[in-house]
Design an enzyme around this catalytic site. Structure first.
Site, short mmCIF file in Angstrom:
data_model
loop_
_atom_site.label_atom_id
_atom_site.label_comp_id
_atom_site.label_asym_id
_atom_site.label_seq_id
_atom_site.Cartn_x
_atom_site.Cartn_y
_atom_site.Cartn_z
N ASP A 1 -0.43 5.24 0.71
CA ASP A 1 -0.77 6.28 1.68
C ASP A 1 -0.99 5.66 3.06
O ASP A 1 -1.84 4.79 3.23
CB ASP A 1 -2.02 7.04 1.24
CG ASP A 1 -2.13 8.41 1.91
OD1 ASP A 1 -1.35 8.68 2.84
OD2 ASP A 1 -2.98 9.20 1.50
N ASP B 1 0.84 -1.18 0.00
CA ASP B 1 0.00 0.00 0.00
C ASP B 1 0.89 1.24 0.00
O ASP B 1 2.09 1.16 0.29
CB ASP B 1 -0.89 -0.02 1.25
CG ASP B 1 -1.69 1.25 1.40
OD1 ASP B 1 -2.44 1.59 0.47
OD2 ASP B 1 -1.54 1.92 2.44
#
EC number: 3.1.3.-
Length: 256
Positions: free
Chosen positions: A11, A9
């Site tokens: 953010d 991932d």
């Protein structure tokens, strides 16, 4: 267990909004030094992979090829290509979604499209919702890029793509096909991209509901890093525990 590749991932894991997470950069640097395959997997549809690549380089000093960035926009395109219902599409979204879909050979159609695709759109209007509602009622396949109801930013938890999609679901009484994390579509396509099997990769992220659930729901080991969305206080009560939980990506040992 030693993993052959990593799905990561962005953010909350590599950066937090506009703020760098230093351990995130060091994590990517170590992957590159060790020549371990990795792929960034993000639900963000507002930016193209090239735009994300530039942002990583210019704002966070992280230098990767754009092919290592797999967005929910790309997963949506891959899904529609496999579905082969047709090439006509109406999209609620921003440039990172619309431009990629049209560049992939789909044709804009508002009256009777084959697909209605809905992602985050910061300039969404009632008219856009009306066009989408009528198209879905006429039989268009309803695709939601991701189910994120909220997005964290400096103002707080603002509406995400899932909130827009929920409005259309109510208006049409039609359930969408979700593509982004934690759904199987984006994870299976990401595995195709990285060229590895489920048992060879580790899903790394900060959000239990999207990143970690995407691993748990699809039989992929998970690493929850407590640098973003899911707080440490929530870990003891998580319904299904992540495979690993760490405070910082600096703690991760690639060779164990």
């Amino acid at each position: 267990m030693k993993y052959s590749g990593y799905l990561i991932d962005m953010d909350g894991t590599i950066y937090l909004g506009s703020e760098p997470i230093p351990a995130g950069k060091r994590f990517v640097d170590r992957l590159q030094e060790k020549e371990i395959p990795f792929l960034f997997v993000t639900n963000n549809t507002t930016k193209s992979p090239a735009s994300v690549q530039n942002r990583l380089a210019n704002e966070f000093d992280i230098h990767v090829e754009s092919k290592l960035i797999y967005t929910a926009s790309l997963a949506t395109i891959d899904y529609m290509k496999d579905d082969v219902k047709g090439k006509k599409v109406y999209v609620i979204g921003e440039a990172g979604l619309i431009d990629l879909i049209l560049d992939a050979g789909f044709v804009w159609e508002e009256e009777k499209p084959d697909y209605v695709v809905v992602g985050l759109d910061s300039e969404v209007t009632y008219e856009k919702f009306t066009i989408a509602t009528l198209a879905i009622q006429k039989g268009a396949t309803f695709i939601g890029t991701n189910s994120d109801k909220n997005l964290p930013n400096e103002r707080g938890l603002v509406p995400g793509a899932g909130a827009l999609i929920s409005l259309l679901e109510t208006a049409t009484q039609t359930e969408p096909i979700y593509v982004g994390k934690p759904e199987a579509v984006i994870m299976e396509k990401a595995l195709d991209r990285i060229g590895l099997s489920k048992d060879e990769v580790l899903m790394v992220g900060d959000n239990y509901e999207t990143d970690i659930r995407s691993g748990i729901n699809n039989d992929i080991d998970t690493l929850l890093v407590l640098s973003g969305f899911t707080p440490k206080s929530a870990v003891p009560s998580l319904p299904v525990a992540p495979t690993y939980v760490i405070d910082s990506l600096d703690e991760w040992d690639f060779d164990k």
